[in-house]
Structures are given as structure tokens and as C-alpha cells.
Enzyme design. Structure first.
Site, PDB file in Angstrom:
ATOM      1  N   TYR A 166      28.038  52.962  39.877  1.00 43.15           N
ATOM      2  CA  TYR A 166      26.571  52.952  39.960  1.00 43.15           C
ATOM      3  C   TYR A 166      25.933  52.028  38.922  1.00 43.15           C
ATOM      4  O   TYR A 166      24.880  51.441  39.161  1.00 43.15           O
ATOM      5  CB  TYR A 166      26.013  54.372  39.826  1.00 43.15           C
ATOM      6  CG  TYR A 166      26.151  55.155  41.107  1.00 43.15           C
ATOM      7  CD1 TYR A 166      25.575  54.682  42.286  1.00 43.15           C
ATOM      8  CD2 TYR A 166      26.872  56.344  41.155  1.00 43.15           C
ATOM      9  CE1 TYR A 166      25.712  55.372  43.473  1.00 43.15           C
ATOM     10  CE2 TYR A 166      27.008  57.040  42.346  1.00 43.15           C
ATOM     11  CZ  TYR A 166      26.424  56.551  43.503  1.00 43.15           C
ATOM     12  OH  TYR A 166      26.564  57.233  44.679  1.00 43.15           O
TER      13      TYR A 166
ATOM     14  N   GLU B  43      51.091  69.835  49.791  1.00 38.13           N
ATOM     15  CA  GLU B  43      50.020  68.932  50.214  1.00 38.13           C
ATOM     16  C   GLU B  43      48.713  69.670  50.508  1.00 38.13           C
ATOM     17  O   GLU B  43      47.652  69.276  50.047  1.00 38.13           O
ATOM     18  CB  GLU B  43      50.438  68.161  51.480  1.00 38.13           C
ATOM     19  CG  GLU B  43      49.324  67.240  51.990  1.00 38.13           C
ATOM     20  CD  GLU B  43      49.708  66.435  53.225  1.00 38.13           C
ATOM     21  OE1 GLU B  43      50.877  66.496  53.629  1.00 38.13           O
ATOM     22  OE2 GLU B  43      48.836  65.744  53.761  1.00 38.13           O
TER      23      GLU B  43
ATOM     24  N   ASP C   9      52.930  67.990  55.037  1.00 32.70           N
ATOM     25  CA  ASP C   9      52.931  67.895  56.499  1.00 32.70           C
ATOM     26  C   ASP C   9      54.038  66.947  56.937  1.00 32.70           C
ATOM     27  O   ASP C   9      54.571  66.181  56.125  1.00 32.70           O
ATOM     28  CB  ASP C   9      51.587  67.319  56.998  1.00 32.70           C
ATOM     29  CG  ASP C   9      50.452  68.338  56.890  1.00 32.70           C
ATOM     30  OD1 ASP C   9      50.739  69.545  56.787  1.00 32.70           O
ATOM     31  OD2 ASP C   9      49.286  67.897  56.900  1.00 32.70           O
TER      32      ASP C   9
END
Lengths: 366, 665
Positions: free
Chosen positions: A99, A198, A250
Site C-alpha cells: 500500500y 493440508e 489431498d
């Protein structure tokens, strides 16, 4: 090195970058910076540290092209910003720095990825760490559950002993962004291994099933692709408490890369692989073979998945027989599965059957 | 067309005209309610435009459609044409196949006399109401008005009412019919038809009052009436057996030789005798006695005898300037980035009929980038609305490899994609349509080839513009680097190391390393101001030749400071730019007078005597400069310059690697 020395070192190195650009301009040359290429074709196995690091191939960031010129200008702004922070004893998050660039004419970042990458570029060129530049990531809240006791120095400077099972709620101990010795020390442990998970759903399942107690495990939630602090935390536990590490994710190409970033080093941070990676970490699953052996419910691979798997076939980190076999098999069956697909056989199946079987094969559970 | 005539003539005795009409609805363009309305507008407007052109009048046309009930509409069409004498009104409007354009050939909108009477017929059959026609000629004080129907048994007009009325215009004709139809918007609509008509008839002012909503006016963009087209006799080359027989049957000539020499173009008395001799037909024979075998022999003989090519001065193309004006006038709201200078090809001949192909391309602005280009097809200044796929025009567009010219096209074949409108106009004394409904041009090899050549020539002009635009945007990027970014890098780095800001000309000329040429043209007070700026952003001083395509006689000599080295063909002007020092600028300025704004829209600037890679903003002189640049129609070479430029980078670019280094999804 003391903090002040590290910061002075960073200032010297950063000024050196500006000096080089200045000299090129003063000599009537087109300014450019040379940086090791951060690509999968430029990572090499460092046999001493047993991790993957950047090779010798260099790329040029030259003011001849618009992108290069803009990046050089951003570099100058960032150097100035970092040097000012060091001078004023301030620090900022990576998001804040993104920013801050709103006020840089012609040099505004268009996405935070860009500013994060430039901070990494500076790490690579100077050999410093972003902490030395007073830049820090946001808390990412990775969670830990298990019978280990750590001592954390809190923001008021007070040292607190925390047992990551008995002193915390069901969501576990939150890993801070700084996990170095000045912040965290490991006191004691009654665990046999670390299991890095995970997904939050599977973390909660293992916690609810008291897998940490029954299997003497430290359960760590990775929250997807793990942050530097999570990887560093795991590495320190592995080295200092001598705990073996396994990852449980996964069964898809992206999860394979999560394991790779823990065990071999991520391509993006290959300049600090030896500091983040745990080379002895083992992959539990879900593998493509698991999908077949356990007859798991699956989804079809999409085009992106297939592309990712094919990219992994040329990724040097996946060159061993195990990965070659699993990647080819996944492409062949065209299927992927989530770790929670194990619930097909009931809620306890993962802790009663799957993990004991798989960890038994790895020699972690007897 | 002749086949309809025969069929009709034959059948007149046996079946009623209405039956014939019913059977041939599709051919006549009345097969759906939507189309019936468009066809009615088309036939009446075509008639009006032809009439105005014949009388050299600038057309002012009004089309008004009112909704009467669910499917009944009232169509009013009015023009300021010369008017029709009272005696002819019924025949013109209420007798099928009445007209004089049958055996003579001319570039006309209506090619046979079926048009407007068919509208009257359709109106009568669908609503039972008579058509009201009003016409005034300039030497009469009042207009003649009558209600007409067609006696479908006899193919004869019948007047229900006639009157003389006051009409406050000097001359003109109006027709009002009630008909069953359906008014719709979209690609095939009355509005699109009139829009197309306005594009190719920039001399016409067309006002359209739709059933609902505000009137739309297509203003006149040109005060030039197209010269009246000269009718020509058919050229022997294209005549078919049936046609020859029918001509022989209806001719007024009493001898074969006079028949041949008076009703065919390019056949003199001498040639006629030669033909008769060769065909074994007595020159004195009555043409009406010509047998089928004799006719065949005559055709064969005409092929063997040397006959001059057909005349081509009977055609009236729209012309490059007016096409551009018409497109700009009507398509102004797309705010196109570029109107490629249109192409009007030289006349060519197919089957004895002269024809001319014209092409214009409109590019950019608010036109969609993702959709197929829009195709506007015209035949003898009439928009073709239906059967786009079957038209030779479309097929020619599909055959061109548009990727060479800056449009997208899968596999280099098919209708290209991109922000463009492609306009094709075919003018001929006989347009070969695929069917009698006159909506698609037949696939005649000669015509298709001409269309392709015209498309390529026009596309080449588009590509030149796109190249120029691309080079300019590249130049702009480099300017941003050297003018903004490098000075800021210098300032920041100087501040960080605590030293004075370094001098940058060395770095800047190394980054640019080009001569940058920027040209502009502005128009005010009937003068074009042309300015060519030459910046030398190379480390050395530079000299070269600068060439422009500009009408030299229009350059105001007082405004021209640097005298040209050479002027060729009146418009190829070369200047010698002797020396521009490193980081210096040189300006070439002049004014043009006596041209309309459209006549000089964009500069055409080239350089020579300098390496192509070190100039941006303009192209190096094309190899065909001496071969009259504007006539080149060949394929453009694929631009390899860009690739070579990238290749000179010795380092791998750190920021432009395509490889994703993140491990996440």
C-alpha cells in the site's frame, strides 16, 4: 549477528545496489541488475544441505524495457523505504509495503504478489532475510496440537511456557510469523513424530479423534501452501527435537507441491531452502495408489490439474521413482481425491486404519 | 431474369398473375412478413433513386411506416424525382414486367420491371386495399393522384379513382400501400436496409419514420449526383441461346445483319455479315424466323469472329472519396479509429458484362473486437440483406488470409474476427445473382478474383495503418522510459548514495537508439497543416531521405521551408534531411490548400537511406514506390522485424519469463 549489525549490513548491501545503478547511469550505460533466475529449470540439488537451491543461471532486469525500468524504479523506492524504516526503528507488513507504493509515481505495484516478489529479489541479491529489511508477513495462524512445550517471548518481552496440548484450546497453538530462537524455544516434548496436515477439516478430525495423544503425534495444520514461518517451525522441531516429519495432504498435483515445499524447498524461496526445508520429511498421502487401494471417492482432473501434473514431470524435485510413478498413475486414472474422502468408511477410519497402515509402512508407527 | 419473363409470358394466358405471384413469393422477396416489408421499402426506394439519377436530381426520400393493426402496416414512400406522366402511372405501378430495361443493359438498381408492381400486387393480395400513387412533373401545376389495383387475370392496371391535387412540391412521386408485414429491428431490417442505402448513395437524403420512435435522417454527405449510366447493348460474349432467340423474336429489325449490329454492342455491319457467313445464316433473313440450329450457329460464329471487348464507360462506381464519405457519414457513431482509403478497381468483364468492384474497410472505435467482422454487401448501390453465406462477396472475404492484415482468423480461412466493417460494392450492367431473389452474387470466378484483389488492396492500407499505430505505441513506451522513469531512477539512486544526479543523454540514446518520426495533420480554415517531427535519439548525428505521398500542386509554396529534392508523378515527394544531431529535433512543415478534409486524412511518410531498425514512427520506403504504390495488390510479407528486434537481447529477461514459479494453484 546482533540485530543492529544485521540491519546495518542490510543497509550497506541495499546502498550497494543503488550505487551500482548510479554508476551505470553516470557511465552512460543502460542500467540493469542481474538476478538468479527463479525457475524450475534453475534449481539444483545441494547435496550438503539435501535441499534444492537456485543454480547459476542469471536473468537481467534492464531499463531497456518498460517492465524492467519500472522494476528498477520500484527497487529504488523500496531501498529508500527500507533504509528509512531501519533508521526510524519501524517495521511494516508486506501488505503495508504494497500500500505504501500507492504514493510512488510510475512505480505503484499492481498486485501484492509483485511487491512480495521484489522483497524476495532483494533477499536473493543481498543474501539478507526480509526480517533484516524490517518487512514481515501477516500472521497466518498455522495451528499446532500435540504434547510439546515451547517457550514464547511475548510482545511485552515476557517469556511464557506453553504446552501445545494442555495449555491451548481445541484450535491449538497459533504459530507466530517469527519463529526464530529469540522468539520461540523448544523446552520439552513427549511426541514421536510430526504430522503436517493440508486441510483444516482433517486437522480437526485428528484432534477430535485424539490422534495426537494416541499416536504421540504433533499435528500441524499447514493451511494450504505453508507460510515461511510454518515451514521454519517444522524444520526447527525436526532438527532440535529430533522428530521425524510426515505430510498428509489431498491427493492432487497442488498437494504434491505442498509436500515438495516442505521436504525439498519451494522454487520461489529456493534462496533460503536450507533454512526452510526438512529434507527427511515423508509423504503419507493421499497418493494416486491410495485412490485405487482404498477405492476413494474421486473428482475428475481438470485441465489445470493435468497441466500441473505434466509440469511436475519436468520438475527436478519430482524426479525420483516414487513421484514418477504416482504422477503417471494419477494422469492415467485421471482422478484426484480429497483427504477427507476417507470418511467414506466412517469418521474413525483415518485414525484407526488409514494412518496406522500408512505410517506403519513408513516405519513411523509400529 | 429472362426466364421469369418467358414463364410469365407463357403462363399469362393460362394462369392468373396472382397465382404466379403466389408461386414465386420467395423469388420476389415476399416469403415472410418481415421480408415483405423490407422488400416493399427496397423496391420503392430503388425506383426513386433510379428516377432521380436519370434526371440528375439530388434525391430526397421519405420512408414512413405506420402500424395499422397487428400485422397490417401502411407504407408511404416519397421522392423528389422528375415525376411520371399521367398516362404512364398505372403501367409503372400496376403492371408486372412493364419497363424498358429488358434487352438493353445498364447499371441500374432495378434490373427488370417486376419491382414496384409486385409491391402493389402483394398489398392488394394481403389487405385487399388499393395503392395510392401521386406524381407531379415540373411543368404541371397540380399533381396527378390515383388509386390503383392490378387486374390479376389480365395483368393490366385498373384505376379506381383519379384526381388532380395540389402538392406543394415542384416534382416528385409518392406511393402509399397497405400490406401485411412485420416490423423488426436487427441485422435484416428496414433500418439496416436504409442505412446501407445511405452509405452507398451519399448524394441522397433519406428520412425514415419508423412505426414507433423518432424519425431518423440520413443526411446527404455529397452534392454530386452520380453521372447517369449509359445503357449498353449486350456484348456477344455473354449471350445465351435462349436470350438470343428471345431477342430475335421481339426485335424490330427486319434483317439478321441489322438485328446483330443494332442490338449487340461491338458488332458493326461488317462483323455482322462475317458472323452470318460463318454461321451459314442468310444475312437478309428475318430475325423472327431464326431457328434453334441457326441460333446455335450464330453463337458459335460470334465466338470465332474477333470482337472488341465490351465498353466499360457505362459503369458508375461510387468512387473512393464518396465511399469514404458515405461510410463516415452513416457510421459516425462507431467512432472508428480508421477508415481505410477505399479501393475502386478498374473495370473488368465477365461473360460480356463489364463490372467494377469497390471495397472499403472501417476499423476500430466502438466496434466489437470479439465478434466476426460486419460485412456490408452492395450490388449496383443496393444493399444485399439475405443469403450472406451464399454470396461470392462473402466467399471472397473468407478466402483472404486476414491474419496478414491484422485481423484474427482461425486457420487463415473464413470470416475474420475483429473490430471491422468490410464493405463490398459490385457495379455491373448485369449482376449475376445466385437466384431470382437477387440477394447473393453468384460465384463467377472473374468477379470473385476481382473482389479478392480489391479486399487485399484495401486490407493492405489497413495493415499499413495498424503497423504505424503499433510502432507509435512502441515509441510511446520508450518515451515513457527515457522521459519519466530513467530520470526518476537517477534521482532516487543519487539520493540514496548521496551524489549529484548524473547526466543522462548517454543512457537515453542507448535505450532509444532510434530516429523517431512523428507526423500529424490537422485541418482548419480549408487548410491542411502537415507537421513531421524528426527526433534523433541515437548517439550519432543522422541524415536520410524522407518521402511523402502528397499532392504537390496543393502544397502552399509559402508554407514550405525545405524544398524537396524531387517530385515524381505529381505526388511522390522526396526531401533530403541532411543532418540532425544527436538528441536534436528537426521539423518539416507545410500547408495544403484546396482539398476537402476527407481528401487528405492521414499522412503517408516513408524514409530511405537509413537502417529500418533505427527508425520508429514511419516505414522505410516500400520496394514498389516506383511501381505506383497505390496499385499494388499482392500479399504482404509476414512482418519479421518484431522477432528480430526481440532477438538482439543478449540477457535472459528476468521479468518476462513465462514460467510460473509459485507452487500454489
Amino acid at each position: 549477528m546482533k540485530n543492529s549489525e544485521r540491519h546495518q549490513n542490510a543497509v550497506d548491501k541495499l546502498t550497494g545496489i543503488a550505487q551500482e545503478v548510479y554508476d551505470q547511469l553516470d557511465g552512460g550505460k543502460i542500467p540493469k541488475m542481474m538476478i538468479p533466475l527463479r525457475t524450475k529449470s534453475n534449481i539444483r540439488f545441494d547435496s550438503k544441505a539435501a535441499v534444492w537451491k537456485y543454480g547459476k543461471a542469471m536473468g537481467a532486469r534492464s531499463a531497456k524495457k518498460l517492465t524492467g525500468a519500472q522494476m528498477l524504479l520500484r527497487t529504488m523506492y523500496m531501498l529508500e523505504f527500507i533504509e528509512d524504516m531501519i533508521k526510524d526503528s519501524k517495521s511494516s507488513t508486506l501488505r503495508e509495503m504494497y500500500y505504501i507504493s500507492e504514493g510512488w509515481p510510475k512505480a505503484k505495484f499492481s498486485a501484492q504478489d509483485e511487491s512480495n516478489m521484489l522483497a524476495e529479489d532483494l533477499e536473493i541479491i543481498t543474501g539478507c532475510m526480509r526480517e533484516d529489511f524490517k518487512l514481515r508477513p501477516e500472521e497466518d495462524g498455522a495451528r499446532v496440537m500435540g504434547n510439546i512445550t515451547i517457550q514464547e517471548t511475548d510482545r511485552k518481552g515476557k517469556k511464557k511456557k506453553i504446552n501445545c496440548r494442555d495449555d491451548v484450546g481445541d484450535s491449538g497453538y497459533g504459530v507466530p510469523y517469527n519463529v526464530e530462537k529469540e522468539k520461540i524455544e523448544f523446552v520439552d516434548s513427549d511426541a514421536d513424530f510430526i504430522i503436517a496436515i493440508e486441510t483444516g477439516g482433517m486437522f480437526d478430525r485428528l484432534v477430535e479423534n485424539k490422534f495426537d495423544e494416541d499416536a504421540h503425534a504433533v499435528v500441524v495444520h499447514l493451511k494450504g501452501q505453508p507460510a515461511r514461518s510454518t515451514r521454519r517451525f517444522i524444520k526447527r522441531l525436526n532438527e532440535e527435537m529430533k522428530l521425524p516429519v510426515v505430510t498428509f495432504t489431498d491427493g492432487d498435483p497442488w498437494s504434491f507441491r505442498i509436500h515438495a515445499s516442505i521436504a525439498y524447498g519451494a522454487i520461489k524461496t529456493a534462496h533460503i531452502s536450507e533454512y526452510l526445508a526438512t529434507p527427511t520429511a515423508e509423504f503419507v498421502g493421499i497418493t494416486a495408489s491410495d485412490i485405487l487401494n482404498y477405492e476413494l471417492p474421486t473428482d475428475k482432473l481438470n485441465d489445470k490439474d493435468i497441466q500441473a501434473l505434466n509440469a511436475e514431470k519436468t520438475d527436478p524435485r519430482f524426479k525420483d521413482e516414487f513421484w514418477k510413478h504416482e504422477i503417471d498413475l494419477m494422469l492415467e486414472i485421471g482422478k484426484k481425491a480429497e483427504q477427507q474422502a476417507l470418511a467414506k468408511y466412517g469418521l474413525d477410519y483415518v485414525t484407526d486404519t488409514y494412518l496406522p497402515e500408512k505410517l506403519g509402512q513408513l516405519g513411523i508407527l509400529k | 431474369m429472362a426466364s421469369i419473363a418467358h414463364e410469365l409470358a407463357k403462363n399469362q394466358k393460362e394462369i392468373s398473375v396472382s397465382e404466379f405471384f403466389e408461386k414465386n413469393k420467395q423469388i420476389l422477396g415476399f416469403d415472410s412478413l418481415t421480408r415483405a416489408l423490407i422488400t416493399s421499402v427496397k423496391e420503392t426506394v430503388d425506383n426513386s433513386l433510379d428516377a432521380c439519377e436519370d434526371a440528375s436530381i439530388l434525391p430526397e426520400i421519405l420512408v414512413k411506416i405506420e402500424k395499422m393493426d397487428n400485422t397490417e402496416y401502411k407504407l408511404t414512400e416519397e421522392d423528389n424525382g422528375p415525376g411520371i406522366v399521367k398516362a404512364q402511372v398505372p403501367n409503372v405501378f400496376a403492371r408486372l414486367l412493364y419497363g424498358s430495361r429488358f434487352h438493353t443493359r445498364a447499371q441500374r438498381r432495378g434490373q427488370q420491371g417486376i419491382g414496384v408492381s409486385a409491391v402493389v400486387m402483394y398489398s392488394q393480395l394481403t389487405t385487399g386495399k388499393a395503392a395510392t400513387v401521386r406524381s407531379k412533373i415540373s411543368d404541371e401545376d397540380t399533381a396527378y393522384e390515383c388509386d390503383l389495383i392490378l387486374d390479376t387475370k389480365k395483368n393490366r392496371p385498373e384505376r379506381l379513382r383519379e384526381d388532380r391535387v395540389i402538392w406543394d412540391r415542384e416534382h416528385g412521386t409518392s406511393i402509399q400501400v397497405h400490406l401485411k408485414g412485420k416490423y423488426m429491428g436487427g441485422k435484416q431490417s428496414v433500418f439496416e436496409y436504409l442505412k446501407g442505402t445511405a452509405i452507398v448513395n451519399p448524394h441522397a437524403k433519406i428520412t425514415f419514420v419508423p412505426p414507433e420512435g423518432v424519425p431518423i435522417v440520413f443526411e446527404r454527405a455529397s452534392d454530386q449526383v452520380p453521372p447517369p449510366t449509359k445503357p449498353v447493348m449486350p456484348h456477344p460474349e455473354g449471350v445465351e441461346l435462349g436470350e438470343l432467340l428471345s431477342m430475335a423474336k421481339y426485335t424490330e429489325s427486319l434483317k439478321m445483319t441489322s438485328f446483330l449490329s443494332s442490338e449487340f454492342s461491338r458488332i458493326s455491319n461488317r462483323v455482322a455479315k462475317e458472323v452470318c457467313e460463318l454461321a451459314g445464316v442468310p444475312p437478309e433473313q428475318r430475325p423472327t424466323k431464326l431457328t434453334l440450329e441457326q441460333a446455335g450457329a450464330v453463337l458459335e460464329a460470334m465466338k470465332k469472329v474477333r470482337i472488341m471487348a465490351p465498353e466499360t464507360d457505362c459503369l458508375s462506381p461510387i468512387g473512393e472519396t464518396l465511399i469514404r464519405k458515405g461510410l463516415k457519414n452513416v457510421l459516425g457513431d462507431v467512432k472508428a479509429e480508421f477508415y481505410a482509403p477505399p479501393i475502386t478497381r478498374e473495370p473488368k468483364v465477365f461473360a460480356g458484362n463489364p463490372f467494377i468492384v469497390e471495397v472499403g474497410i472501417v476499423y476500430g472505435g466502438e466496434l466489437s473486437k470479439e465478434e466476426p467482422v460486419q460485412i456490408l454487401r452492395f450490388a449496383n448501390r443496393v444493399p444485399l440483406m439475405y443469403q450472406q453465406g451464399a454470396c461470392a462477396t462473402t466467399q471472397a472475404i473468407e478466402n483472404v488470409d486476414w491474419r496478414r492484415y491484422g485481423l484474427e482468423q482461425r486457420g487463415g480461412h473464413g470470416i475474420p474476427f475483429g473490430p471491422a466493417i468490410i464493405m463490398v460494392h459490385l457495379a455491373s450492367t448485369k449482376i449475376p445473382f445466385t437466384s431470382e431473389s437477387k440477394e447473393a452474387v453468384a460465384n463467377i470466378p472473374e468477379i470473385k478474383e476481382e473482389i479478392e484483389l480489391a479486399l487485399k488492396a484495401c486490407a493492405r492500407r489497413l495493415k499499413t495503418h495498424l503497423n504505424k499505430a503499433e510502432k507509435k505505441s512502441k515509441a510511446k513506451v520508450k518515451f515513457e522510459i527515457v522521459q519519466d522513469i530513467i530520470p526518476m531512477i537517477a534521482e532516487k539512486s543519487a539520493k540514496i548514495v548521496g551524489k549529484p544526479v548524473p547526466e543522462l543523454s548517454g543512457t537515453i540514446t542507448k535505450i532509444m537508439n532510434v530516429v523517431w518520426i512523428d507526423d500529424e495533420v490537422s485541418y482548419e480554415k480549408k487548410r491542411h497543416h502537415v507537421l513531421v517531427r524528426i527526433y534523433n535519439y541515437t548517439p550519432k548525428s543522422q541524415g536520410f531521405h524522407l518521402h511523402m505521398v502528397v499532392p504537390f500542386d496543393k502544397i502552399d509554396p509559402k508554407s514550405l521551408e525545405l524544398q524537396p529534392l524531387e517530385v515524381r508523378d505529381g505526388n511522390k515527394v522526396t526531401w533530403d534531411i541532411k543532418r540532425v544531431s544527436s538528441t536534436e529535433e528537426f521539423q518539416l512543415k507545410f500547408d495544403l490548400t484546396g482539398l476537402s478534409q476527407e481528401e487528405y486524412g492521414e499522412n503517408e511518410v516513408y524514409v530511405s537511406g537509413i537502417d529500418a531498425a533505427s527508425v520508429i514512427g514511419v516505414d522505410v520506403l516500400p520496394g514498389d514506390w516506383d511501381l505506383e504504390h497505390l496499385k499494388i495488390t499482392g500479399e504482404l510479407p509476414v512482418d519479421e522485424g518484431a522477432a528480430a528486434e526481440e532477438g538482439e537481447e543478449e540477457d535472459v529477461d528476468y521479468d518476462e519469463g513465462a514460467e510460473v514459479i509459485k507452487d500454489e494453484e
